[in-house]
Write a protein that holds these residues in place. Structure first.
Motif, mmCIF file in Angstrom:
data_model
loop_
_atom_site.group_PDB
_atom_site.id
_atom_site.type_symbol
_atom_site.label_atom_id
_atom_site.label_comp_id
_atom_site.label_asym_id
_atom_site.label_seq_id
_atom_site.Cartn_x
_atom_site.Cartn_y
_atom_site.Cartn_z
ATOM 1 N N MET A 168 81.538 42.402 12.035
ATOM 2 C CA MET A 168 81.783 41.622 10.826
ATOM 3 C C MET A 168 83.025 42.128 10.105
ATOM 4 O O MET A 168 83.812 41.326 9.567
ATOM 5 N N GLU A 169 83.216 43.441 10.093
ATOM 6 C CA GLU A 169 84.399 43.989 9.429
ATOM 7 C C GLU A 169 85.676 43.558 10.142
ATOM 8 O O GLU A 169 86.685 43.241 9.513
ATOM 9 N N ALA A 170 85.620 43.527 11.493
ATOM 10 C CA ALA A 170 86.791 43.086 12.255
ATOM 11 C C ALA A 170 87.116 41.630 11.961
ATOM 12 O O ALA A 170 88.292 41.243 11.839
ATOM 13 N N ALA A 171 86.075 40.804 11.825
ATOM 14 C CA ALA A 171 86.294 39.386 11.510
ATOM 15 C C ALA A 171 86.875 39.221 10.110
ATOM 16 O O ALA A 171 87.754 38.380 9.881
ATOM 17 N N LYS A 172 86.428 40.037 9.170
ATOM 18 C CA LYS A 172 86.948 39.947 7.797
ATOM 19 C C LYS A 172 88.405 40.400 7.733
ATOM 20 O O LYS A 172 89.203 39.854 6.961
ATOM 21 N N ILE A 173 88.766 41.401 8.551
ATOM 22 C CA ILE A 173 90.157 41.856 8.600
ATOM 23 C C ILE A 173 91.061 40.729 9.100
ATOM 24 O O ILE A 173 92.210 40.575 8.652
ATOM 25 N N ASP A 174 90.522 39.918 10.028
ATOM 26 C CA ASP A 174 91.283 38.785 10.561
ATOM 27 C C ASP A 174 91.299 37.590 9.612
ATOM 28 O O ASP A 174 91.837 36.532 9.963
ATOM 29 N N GLY A 175 90.677 37.723 8.458
ATOM 30 C CA GLY A 175 90.727 36.666 7.458
ATOM 31 C C GLY A 175 89.495 35.778 7.396
ATOM 32 O O GLY A 175 89.503 34.771 6.684
ATOM 33 N N ALA A 176 88.448 36.112 8.114
ATOM 34 C CA ALA A 176 87.239 35.293 8.112
ATOM 35 C C ALA A 176 86.428 35.531 6.845
ATOM 36 O O ALA A 176 86.264 36.680 6.409
ATOM 37 N N HIS A 178 82.711 34.732 4.578
ATOM 38 C CA HIS A 178 81.289 34.923 4.897
ATOM 39 C C HIS A 178 80.748 33.774 5.755
ATOM 40 O O HIS A 178 79.962 34.004 6.682
ATOM 41 N N MET A 179 81.164 32.547 5.438
ATOM 42 C CA MET A 179 80.630 31.412 6.180
ATOM 43 C C MET A 179 81.082 31.448 7.632
ATOM 44 O O MET A 179 80.288 31.161 8.542
ATOM 45 N N ARG A 180 82.331 31.804 7.863
ATOM 46 C CA ARG A 180 82.818 31.884 9.250
ATOM 47 C C ARG A 180 82.141 33.040 9.994
ATOM 48 O O ARG A 180 81.802 32.902 11.167
ATOM 49 N N VAL A 181 81.951 34.157 9.325
ATOM 50 C CA VAL A 181 81.241 35.280 9.947
ATOM 51 C C VAL A 181 79.823 34.864 10.310
ATOM 52 O O VAL A 181 79.319 35.181 11.391
ATOM 53 N N PHE A 182 79.208 34.112 9.411
ATOM 54 C CA PHE A 182 77.830 33.665 9.652
ATOM 55 C C PHE A 182 77.759 32.729 10.857
ATOM 56 O O PHE A 182 76.885 32.874 11.717
ATOM 57 N N VAL A 183 78.689 31.778 10.919
ATOM 58 C CA VAL A 183 78.662 30.770 11.988
ATOM 59 C C VAL A 183 79.129 31.347 13.321
ATOM 60 O O VAL A 183 78.532 31.078 14.376
ATOM 61 N N ARG A 184 80.191 32.153 13.306
ATOM 62 C CA ARG A 184 80.817 32.618 14.545
ATOM 63 C C ARG A 184 80.195 33.899 15.101
ATOM 64 O O ARG A 184 80.299 34.154 16.305
ATOM 65 N N ILE A 185 79.566 34.715 14.259
ATOM 66 C CA ILE A 185 79.041 36.004 14.725
ATOM 67 C C ILE A 185 77.520 36.075 14.596
ATOM 68 O O ILE A 185 76.824 36.361 15.574
ATOM 69 N N VAL A 186 77.010 35.813 13.399
ATOM 70 C CA VAL A 186 75.578 36.003 13.162
ATOM 71 C C VAL A 186 74.728 35.033 13.976
ATOM 72 O O VAL A 186 73.787 35.441 14.667
#
Length: 294
Positions: A168-176, A178-186
């Motif tokens: 999740m931290e890597a996705a946030k560094i790339d600009g994602a 919460h919603m994108r993290v939820f859909v793409r990772i969680v």
């Protein structure tokens, strides 16, 4: 490799468990056998019979040809499919929010949810809530009713907490966000708990009849479980409009009422039973994932 030692206690336990399984399995098979038996021979089938006497689909033709049954099946499918999707989405997204470390007021929220789980609201309060929301006699009342189960929410939280925070931290560094993290990772990494909890939600939505009988009053809004209880338990044939006329026009002189009940029960059982073979392997693998540590 050491073979398993055969002992008398193991044999006794195996026999007891086998008898318990048969005690639960035979009545179900007997219902199927009665539903598929020929009307002229169904009376020959005993309570322990598991093989149909003859073969006929007339019982299913009578039940399924009734417009009320078809409407009830459609209503039940709508409530189950839409309700399960809504429940899964809101359960998962709530679990994601509650597992964030920087969430303000997490402890009071969890205490509130646990209190709700332990002290459930009464039927009268739930009825007036639906009335104030103008959802009485609407299928959406059953879709939205208990949309999030706190117990399933806690289970989902435990699974989400096992997802590596580094992803999740890597996705946030790339600009994602919460919603994108939820859909793409969680969501992709929560496939097993989603399938398992989805099965529990679907079973609860499909089998719910008491609240359906309270919230839904119109004949065209009835669900299959309510119709099943009226016909099978209360022996109310007036709910199945047109059966009398259909039986008069049938080539079969008389249909056994118990066989018709059995066919109705089978119609109510089969859709939800079809879920188990699909979900079972994912449920088993999900249980075993956390059981062994390297």
């Amino acid at each position: 490799m050491v073979g398993k030692k055969f002992t008398l206690p193991k044999l006794a336990i195996g026999l007891v468990l086998s008898l318990i399984a048969l005690a639960m399995f035979i009545p179900v098979i007997n219902i199927f056998a009665r539903a598929f038996s020929h009307p002229d021979k169904v009376h020959e089938l005993t309570g322990l019979g598991v093989i149909p006497k003859g073969f006929s689909l007339i019982n299913f033709q009578v039940v399924l040809s009734n417009p009320i049954v078809g409407q009830a099946i459609g209503n039940s499918l709508f409530i189950t499919i839409v309700g399960t999707c809504f429940s899964l989405f809101f359960t998962t997204i709530t679990a994601y929010v509650l597992t964030r470390k920087n969430l303000v007021g997490k402890t009071p929220i969890m205490i509130f949810l646990i209190i709700i789980m332990i002290f459930e609201p009464g039927y009268v309060q739930e009825y007036f809530v639906m009335k104030d929301l103008h959802l009485l006699d609407s299928l959406w009342s059953m879709v939205l009713y208990r949309m999030v189960n706190v117990f399933y929410l806690v289970i989902m939280m435990r699974f989400i907490e096992e997802i590596p925070e580094s992803l999740m931290e890597a996705a946030k560094i790339d600009g994602a966000g919460h919603m994108r993290v939820f859909v793409r990772i969680v969501l992709p990494l929560s496939r097993i708990p989603l399938l398992t909890i989805g099965m529990f939600y679907a079973i609860a939505k499909w089998n719910e009849f008491f609240k359906s009988s309270i919230f839904l009053s119109s004949p065209n809004k009835t669900v299959l479980q309510v119709l099943l209880r009226q016909f099978v338990v209360e022996r109310d044939t007036s709910t199945l409009v047109g059966i009398t006329e259909l039986l008069k026009n049938s080539n079969v002189a008389q249909l056994d009422f118990n066989a018709l009940k059995a066919a109705t029960i089978v119609v109510a059982m089969v859709p939800i039973l079809m879920l188990y073979p699909i979900i079972l392997k994912y449920y088993t693998s999900g249980v075993m994932e956390g059981g062994v540590k390297e």
